[in-house]
Scaffold this motif. Structure first.
Motif, mmCIF file in Angstrom:
data_model
loop_
_atom_site.group_PDB
_atom_site.id
_atom_site.type_symbol
_atom_site.label_atom_id
_atom_site.label_comp_id
_atom_site.label_asym_id
_atom_site.label_seq_id
_atom_site.Cartn_x
_atom_site.Cartn_y
_atom_site.Cartn_z
ATOM 1 N N TRP A 1 18.733 7.378 -51.932
ATOM 2 C CA TRP A 1 19.698 7.026 -52.965
ATOM 3 C C TRP A 1 20.757 6.083 -52.403
ATOM 4 N N ARG A 2 21.072 5.011 -53.161
ATOM 5 C CA ARG A 2 22.173 4.129 -52.773
ATOM 6 C C ARG A 2 23.461 4.678 -53.370
ATOM 7 N N SER A 3 24.345 5.125 -52.514
ATOM 8 C CA SER A 3 25.577 5.743 -52.989
ATOM 9 C C SER A 3 26.770 4.799 -52.945
ATOM 10 N N ASP A 4 26.646 3.684 -52.223
ATOM 11 C CA ASP A 4 27.737 2.710 -52.112
ATOM 12 C C ASP A 4 29.015 3.326 -51.539
ATOM 13 N N LYS A 5 28.864 4.288 -50.661
ATOM 14 C CA LYS A 5 30.035 4.912 -50.048
ATOM 15 C C LYS A 5 30.505 4.082 -48.842
ATOM 16 N N ALA A 6 31.803 4.156 -48.573
ATOM 17 C CA ALA A 6 32.350 3.469 -47.411
ATOM 18 C C ALA A 6 31.773 4.080 -46.135
ATOM 19 N N PRO A 7 31.675 3.296 -45.069
ATOM 20 C CA PRO A 7 31.058 3.807 -43.834
ATOM 21 C C PRO A 7 31.734 5.051 -43.272
ATOM 22 N N ASP A 8 33.063 5.199 -43.514
ATOM 23 C CA ASP A 8 33.765 6.346 -42.963
ATOM 24 C C ASP A 8 33.789 7.536 -43.913
ATOM 25 N N ARG A 9 33.080 7.427 -45.029
ATOM 26 C CA ARG A 9 33.003 8.534 -45.982
ATOM 27 C C ARG A 9 31.764 9.373 -45.712
ATOM 28 N N ALA A 10 31.860 10.668 -46.020
ATOM 29 C CA ALA A 10 30.695 11.537 -45.880
ATOM 30 C C ALA A 10 29.616 11.113 -46.883
ATOM 31 N N ASP A 11 28.381 11.085 -46.423
ATOM 32 C CA ASP A 11 27.267 10.664 -47.286
ATOM 33 C C ASP A 11 26.055 11.529 -46.972
ATOM 34 N N ASN A 12 26.182 12.836 -47.248
ATOM 35 C CA ASN A 12 25.093 13.772 -46.987
ATOM 36 C C ASN A 12 24.031 13.670 -48.077
ATOM 37 N N ARG A 13 22.769 13.865 -47.674
ATOM 38 C CA ARG A 13 21.649 13.842 -48.625
ATOM 39 C C ARG A 13 20.907 15.177 -48.482
ATOM 40 N N ILE A 14 21.144 16.086 -49.406
ATOM 41 C CA ILE A 14 20.603 17.444 -49.304
ATOM 42 C C ILE A 14 19.582 17.666 -50.412
ATOM 43 N N THR A 15 18.390 18.102 -50.035
ATOM 44 C CA THR A 15 17.364 18.426 -51.030
ATOM 45 C C THR A 15 17.335 19.936 -51.257
ATOM 46 N N SER A 16 16.942 20.317 -52.452
ATOM 47 C CA SER A 16 17.022 21.716 -52.854
ATOM 48 C C SER A 16 15.774 22.525 -52.502
ATOM 49 N N GLY A 17 14.628 21.876 -52.363
ATOM 50 C CA GLY A 17 13.387 22.611 -52.112
ATOM 51 C C GLY A 17 12.829 23.295 -53.345
ATOM 52 N N LEU A 18 13.336 22.957 -54.543
ATOM 53 C CA LEU A 18 12.854 23.598 -55.772
ATOM 54 C C LEU A 18 11.379 23.344 -56.050
ATOM 55 N N PRO A 19 10.872 22.114 -55.844
ATOM 56 C CA PRO A 19 9.435 21.900 -56.109
ATOM 57 C C PRO A 19 8.546 22.814 -55.280
ATOM 58 N N ARG A 20 8.872 22.996 -54.015
ATOM 59 C CA ARG A 20 8.052 23.869 -53.170
ATOM 60 C C ARG A 20 8.152 25.316 -53.644
ATOM 61 N N TYR A 21 9.345 25.734 -54.024
ATOM 62 C CA TYR A 21 9.529 27.105 -54.499
ATOM 63 C C TYR A 21 8.691 27.355 -55.750
ATOM 64 N N ILE A 22 8.748 26.437 -56.702
ATOM 65 C CA ILE A 22 8.021 26.622 -57.961
ATOM 66 C C ILE A 22 6.517 26.639 -57.711
ATOM 67 N N THR A 23 6.030 25.686 -56.918
ATOM 68 C CA THR A 23 4.588 25.628 -56.637
ATOM 69 C C THR A 23 4.125 26.885 -55.933
ATOM 70 N N ASP A 24 4.824 27.298 -54.893
ATOM 71 C CA ASP A 24 4.389 28.466 -54.118
ATOM 72 C C ASP A 24 4.424 29.739 -54.962
ATOM 73 N N GLN A 25 5.409 29.844 -55.860
ATOM 74 C CA GLN A 25 5.466 31.011 -56.743
ATOM 75 C C GLN A 25 4.241 31.067 -57.656
ATOM 76 N N LYS A 26 3.880 29.933 -58.203
ATOM 77 C CA LYS A 26 2.751 29.889 -59.133
ATOM 78 C C LYS A 26 1.419 30.089 -58.406
ATOM 79 N N VAL A 27 1.288 29.526 -57.222
ATOM 80 C CA VAL A 27 0.059 29.721 -56.441
ATOM 81 C C VAL A 27 -0.127 31.200 -56.120
#
Length: 574
Positions: free
Chosen positions: A91-117
């Motif tokens: 994702w392009r966030s256009d944040k300044a270099p000294d700003r925090a720019d964390n990219r955190i994924t939730s893992g929801l697709p894996r959770y849903i698939t594994d539950q159904k399997v």
């Protein structure tokens, strides 16, 4: 491991080719119009060339190029999400270099698939034979052949892999083949990103041929392998330029399945993945938790704002002379030059500030207090949590996936309450099982065709009478299962076989094994009884021949008591 070893294909699956110009949740379709189309062609055109490997090349090149260009990006995107390589990472966030720019994924697709399997295939499938026209036909030959085959290919695990592919991409493929150098059949799940089936134009959608293509990079050489499966042959091609380049035929061989040996399974008629319609909410949730993390980090690294003067005279090396509008040095009342400090050392734990003194024209100074405070934005944690909870609730609801972290999803809920919570999942599973059974029936027909030719079974028609049954993998109370089954058995409402099948999940013993154990136990009990009777007969004989001791110790028996001796047999006098 990446979802593919083809770097070019991986790049095509990203939101935009240039990672520096990626935006999330913008207008337009996520995937192209041709990203999930079925492939068809007239059967007569295919039949005219299907035996000629050179004539197949132009048709093959067109289909592979279309799949690689239009369908592969969608499939790899969905496989990326399962591996938690979500679009938030690009994702392009256009944040300044000294700003925090964390990219955190939730893992929801894996959770849903594994539950159904796990829910659908956590318990192995069962295969039963039933011929309504011939009730006496047990189908023992094909039932035994299927059992041996399933053990050899680890069929329960194969079903889980197929289900994972189905829930991720909406489609799955399996290849039935004969192991090289043997007559043994095998089964293999094929990555949906590298396989497709072409059907005819009839309403029945009969398979004309299937294609599997993949890339192998060995040292500095990249080779694309392309395999074409017809109803009678397999053609093997290679290409060094691209998957749809100049094909070279390397091998061809017949197979004996009578039809295309690659079977396509569908999760639904639209071939949509289990969580694919909720990608927008998944992206929104990823963005929300990432921005919250950024806010927390920026709060810890907040900007210090100082209004007024700072007592930092010892740091004159970094100080700048204070001048008036004419550019002349400004001095205090004692004639000392006044400096303004250009930098503040953030490592200092204490900051001394002093008020500004402004000389007025009337001679009276004005004192302006100096302030220092951090520039922060207020975090609405409650609103953020409400927003996230709403997103999660919608994702779970619309994908029919129970949220096991929900406080209302209690472990001590009654069976009826649990059934209602799984109501949506069960409705969806009923449809998906119908589609999956179609694939399994086709698999069994392929196997039966080969087994009939090798005389392992009497006829390939037996395959039509084999049906799989599914057992949802639900939380269960073993004591309750056994108690209820025992009550039914005692009333005579069910047979021993049905009882053993009902308690198999608790005992871990298959019904056939339980039946054998029961027979062995009865035989042993009968033998123990015969041995005991023989022992009694031997003791009586000894007594009749002169009062030989029966081997029992009578020393502790009271005076006048009867010595230890076996109980009289029926009809004997004491």
């Amino acid at each position: 491991m990446a979802e593919t070893n083809d770097l070019q294909a991986h790049g095509m699956s990203l939101p935009w080719p240039d990672r520096k110009s990626i935006y999330m949740l913008r207008g337009g379709s996520r995937f192209g119009f041709d990203a999930n189309q079925d492939y068809q062609m007239p059967a007569d055109e295919w039949n005219a060339i299907k035996a000629n490997p050179d004539a197949i090349k132009p048709i093959l090149s067109w289909f592979v190029n279309d799949h690689y260009t239009n369908q592969l990006p969608r499939l790899l995107t969905l496989e990326r999400y399962y591996q938690a390589e979500n679009d938030i990472h690009f994702w392009r966030s256009d944040k300044a270099p000294d700003r925090a720019d964390n990219r955190i994924t939730s893992g929801l697709p894996r959770y849903i698939t594994d539950q159904k399997v796990g829910y659908q295939f956590g318990n192995p499938l069962k295969f039963a034979y039933s011929d309504p026209d011939n009730p006496d036909d047990s189908g023992e030959d094909i039932v035994n052949a299927i059992a041996a085959f399933n053990d050899a290919v680890d069929e329960p695990y194969h079903e889980k892999v197929m289900s994972k592919n189905l829930n991720n991409t909406g489609r799955a493929y399996e290849l039935t083949y004969v192991k090289q150098g043997t007559n043994d059949l095998a089964l293999r799940a094929i990555d949906p990103a590298h396989c497709f089936v072409v059907y005819d134009t009839t309403i029945d959608l009969n398979s004309l041929f299937a294609v599997r293509y993949y890339m192998v990079k060995f040292m500095e050489t990249t080779t694309y392998y392309v395999e074409v499966y017809t109803n009678s042959n397999v053609f093997y091609y290679t290409s060094t330029d691209s998957p749809n380049g100049e094909y070279t035929l390397t091998e061809q061989s017949p197979h004996f399945f009578g039809t295309v040996p690659i079977t396509e399974y569908k999760l639904n008629d639209e071939r949509l993945g289990a969580w694919e319609p909720k990608l927008d909410e998944i992206d929104a949730y990823d963005k929300s938790i990432s921005e919250m993390s950024n806010s927390q980090e920026d709060f810890n690294n907040a900007i210090l704002v100082i209004s007024g003067d700072v007592d930092d005279e010892d740091d004159l090396d970094n100080a700048i002379p204070l001048t008036d509008v004419a550019g002349e040095q400004v001095t205090d009342s004692e004639g000392n030059p006044i400096y303004k400090v250009d930098s503040i050392n953030p490592e200092n734990r204490i900051l001394f500030i002093k008020p500004s003194i402004i000389d007025n024209l009337n001679g009276g100074p004005t004192i302006v207090p100096t302030t220092a405070e951090y520039l922060t934005k207020e975090l609405n944690a409650q609103g953020w949590q409400t927003y996230n909870d709403r997103l999660l609730a919608d994702i779970h609801k619309d994908t029919n996936t129970p949220d096991v972290t929900d406080q209302n999803f209690a472990a001590n809920a009654s069976g009826v309450a649990m059934s209602y919570k799984l109501w949506g999942s069960d409705q969806e599973r009923a449809t998906q099982q119908s589609l999956y059974t179609r694939g399994i029936k086709r698999r069994i027909r392929l196997l039966a065709t080969y087994w009939a030719k090798t005389s392992l079974i009497k006829s390939a028609d037996e395959a039509e009478h084999v049906n799989p049954s599914y057992t949802p993998n639900l939380p269960k109370n073993d004591n309750e299962v056994i108690t209820n089954a025992a009550v039914l058995l005692k009333t005579g409402a069910i047979s021993n076989q049905t009882f053993w099948e009902a308690v198999e999940s608790a005992t871990g013993v298959k019904p056939d094994g339980e039946e054998k154990r029961m027979k062995d136990q009865k035989a042993q009990d009968k033998q123990d009884g015969l041995d005991y009777m023989d022992k009694i007969d031997g003791s009586d004989q000894d007594k009749a021949q002169g009062g030989v001791s029966d081997g029992e110790d009578d020393s502790d028996r009271p005076t006048g008591g009867t010595a230890n001796k076996p109980a009289p047999k029926l009809g004997q006098t004491v």
